[in-house]
Design an enzyme around this catalytic site. Structure first.
Site, mmCIF file in Angstrom:
data_model
loop_
_atom_site.group_PDB
_atom_site.id
_atom_site.type_symbol
_atom_site.label_atom_id
_atom_site.label_comp_id
_atom_site.label_asym_id
_atom_site.label_seq_id
_atom_site.Cartn_x
_atom_site.Cartn_y
_atom_site.Cartn_z
ATOM 1 N N LYS A 79 2.806 -0.734 7.812
ATOM 2 C CA LYS A 79 1.631 -0.760 6.937
ATOM 3 C C LYS A 79 1.772 -1.737 5.772
ATOM 4 O O LYS A 79 0.827 -2.459 5.437
ATOM 5 C CB LYS A 79 1.341 0.640 6.404
ATOM 6 C CG LYS A 79 0.874 1.608 7.479
ATOM 7 C CD LYS A 79 0.534 2.961 6.882
ATOM 8 C CE LYS A 79 0.019 3.903 7.964
ATOM 9 N NZ LYS A 79 -0.423 5.192 7.403
ATOM 10 N N ALA A 148 6.827 6.396 -1.167
ATOM 11 C CA ALA A 148 6.064 5.424 -1.950
ATOM 12 C C ALA A 148 5.552 4.276 -1.092
ATOM 13 O O ALA A 148 5.288 3.193 -1.599
ATOM 14 C CB ALA A 148 6.939 4.877 -3.087
ATOM 15 N N GLY A 150 2.809 2.690 2.038
ATOM 16 C CA GLY A 150 1.388 2.406 2.032
ATOM 17 C C GLY A 150 0.518 3.643 2.018
ATOM 18 O O GLY A 150 -0.469 3.720 1.274
ATOM 19 N N ASN A 171 10.576 8.779 -4.963
ATOM 20 C CA ASN A 171 11.119 8.031 -3.836
ATOM 21 C C ASN A 171 12.623 7.904 -4.039
ATOM 22 O O ASN A 171 13.116 7.935 -5.177
ATOM 23 C CB ASN A 171 10.470 6.640 -3.770
ATOM 24 C CG ASN A 171 10.722 5.947 -2.442
ATOM 25 O OD1 ASN A 171 10.193 6.356 -1.412
ATOM 26 N ND2 ASN A 171 11.551 4.908 -2.457
ATOM 27 N N ARG A 176 10.634 1.689 -6.217
ATOM 28 C CA ARG A 176 9.506 1.699 -5.272
ATOM 29 C C ARG A 176 8.400 2.620 -5.775
ATOM 30 O O ARG A 176 7.207 2.305 -5.663
ATOM 31 C CB ARG A 176 9.977 2.150 -3.890
ATOM 32 C CG ARG A 176 10.802 1.141 -3.133
ATOM 33 C CD ARG A 176 9.981 0.002 -2.571
ATOM 34 N NE ARG A 176 8.882 0.450 -1.736
ATOM 35 C CZ ARG A 176 8.984 0.790 -0.444
ATOM 36 N NH1 ARG A 176 10.164 0.749 0.159
ATOM 37 N NH2 ARG A 176 7.925 1.152 0.244
ATOM 38 N N GLY A 262 -0.585 16.801 9.379
ATOM 39 C CA GLY A 262 -0.869 15.381 9.297
ATOM 40 C C GLY A 262 -2.030 14.897 10.145
ATOM 41 O O GLY A 262 -2.649 13.887 9.818
#
Length: 287
Positions: A79, A148, A150, A171, A176, A262
Site C-alpha cells: 500500500k 502505522a 497505509g 508502532n 513511523r 477485518g
C-alpha cells in the site's frame, strides 16, 4: 450450487483485474468481485497477483504491459510503496500516503486511491458491534491503533472526522507512528491524533483498540498485544480479513470483549473500489 456461486465464463474479451499482495492467501477481494461480476453479468475476472515486495517495480511494469489488465485492489505489503509509483493520487491516497486501489488509464498512467478509512468507519457504524445507538459508537471514544502503515493512516484520518476524544498511534518504530500522525494532522486531524511509544501505553484507558499490523495472518505470529491489559468493555478490532477470526479476535471473544472483524472494512468499501478501478463498467464483448 447456484449460478451466483460460479465465475462467469472467461473469454478472449474478458477484462482482467487483480488483487496485488504478497502473500495472497489472505485476500478476499477476488471472491467478492467475481461474485459481483457474475451477478451483474460483467465480462471481467479478478485474480490474486502475488508480487514480492522486492519485485514491485518489475511487477507493475509487467501489469502495465498487459493489454487487458485494467486495475487492482492493493493490500499488504504494497500500500505504501505502490503509492510512490502512481502518476496521480486521489484524496484518500494523499491522506494516507498509501493506496488500496489502482487503475491504468488508456495511455498507461497509473492512478491510485485509498478507501480503507471510509470502509473501516462505515463498517463499524453499519455492523454496530457494541449494540448502542449508531451516533454513540464513536462519540467521546479514546482509540488506540497498533501499526502505522497505509491502512492505519487512512483509518486514523477517518476516525478524526468523527466525534471521538482522541486516536493514539503506536508502532514498533516510533518514528513511523510520528510520521503517520504528522500526515494526519496536516490533513485535518490536528487536535485528535497522537503518536505514543509502546512503553507509555495505558491500555486500560482505551475504549477501542485496532490491530492494523500483519500480526495474525499466520498461525505462529505473536499477538499484537496482551488482551488482558484491556478493559473488559474495550472493543477489539482487527483489519486482517483471512483468517476471519484472528488469534486477537478469538482471545477477545474468549474473554467476553466485543469484537469487530477485518472483513467489514472491505465489505463496506467494495463499491468504491469497484467504481474506481472501472470494474463495474459493463461493456459489450469485443471481437
Amino acid at each position: 450450487m447456484t449460478r451466483h456461486d460460479l465465475i462467469r465464463a472467461v473469454t478472449g474479451t474478458t477484462r482482467l483485474f487483480g488483487c496485488i499482495a504478497s502473500p495472497t492467501d489472505h485476500v478476499r477481494a477476488p471472491m467478492i468481485f467475481n461474485k459481483i461480476f457474475t451477478e451483474r453479468d460483467i465480462n471481467a475476472v479478478m485474480v490474486p497477483v502475488d508480487i514480492p515486495a522486492e519485485q514491485l517495480v518489475e511487477g507493475i511494469k509487467g501489469l502495465r504491459a498487459l493489454g487487458n489488465f485494467e486495475g487492482a485492489a492493493v493490500t499488504i505489503p504494497h500500500k505504501l510503496n505502490l503509492a510512490v509509483f502512481c502518476d496521480e493520487l486521489g484524496p484518500g491516497a494523499k491522506a494516507a500516503a498509501a493506496v488500496n486501489a489502482v487503475r491504468f488509464t488508456a495511455d498507461g498512467h497509473l492512478l491510485g486511491d485509498n478507501f480503507d478509512g471510509h470502509g473501516f468507519v462505515a463498517g463499524l457504524l453499519g455492523e454496530n458491534p457494541v449494540g448502542v445507538l449508531p451516533e454513540q459508537i464513536l462519540k467521546n471514544k479514546s482509540i488506540l491503533i497498533i501499526g502505522a502503515g497505509g491502512a492505519a493512516r487512512s483509518i486514523a484520518l477517518s476516525l478524526a472526522e468523527q466525534p471521538i476524544t482522541r486516536v493514539d498511534i503506536t508502532n514498533r518504530t516510533l518514528s513511523r507512528a510520528e510520521e503517520a500522525v504528522q500526515l494526519v494532522q496536516k490533513l485535518g486531524g490536528d487536535t485528535k491524533v497522537f503518536a505514543i511509544q509502546s512503553n507509555d501505553i495505558d491500555f486500560h484507558a482505551y475504549d477501542m483498540v485496532i490491530n492494523a499490523t500483519p500480526l495474525g495472518l499466520r498461525e505462529k505470529d505473536e499477538m499484537p498485544l496482551d488482551i488482558n491489559l484491556l478493559r473488559t468493555d474495550c472493543l477489539v478490532c482487527d483489519i486482517i480479513m483471512i483468517p476471519e477470526r484472528t488469534p486477537l479476535i478469538l482471545a477477545a471473544q474468549q474473554t467476553g470483549r466485543p469484537v469487530h472483524i477485518g472483513r467489514y472494512m472491505l465489505d463496506y468499501q467494495v463499491d468504491l473500489i469497484g467504481k474506481f478501478i472501472g470494474a463495474y463498467e459493463k461493456t459489450e464483448d469485443r471481437t
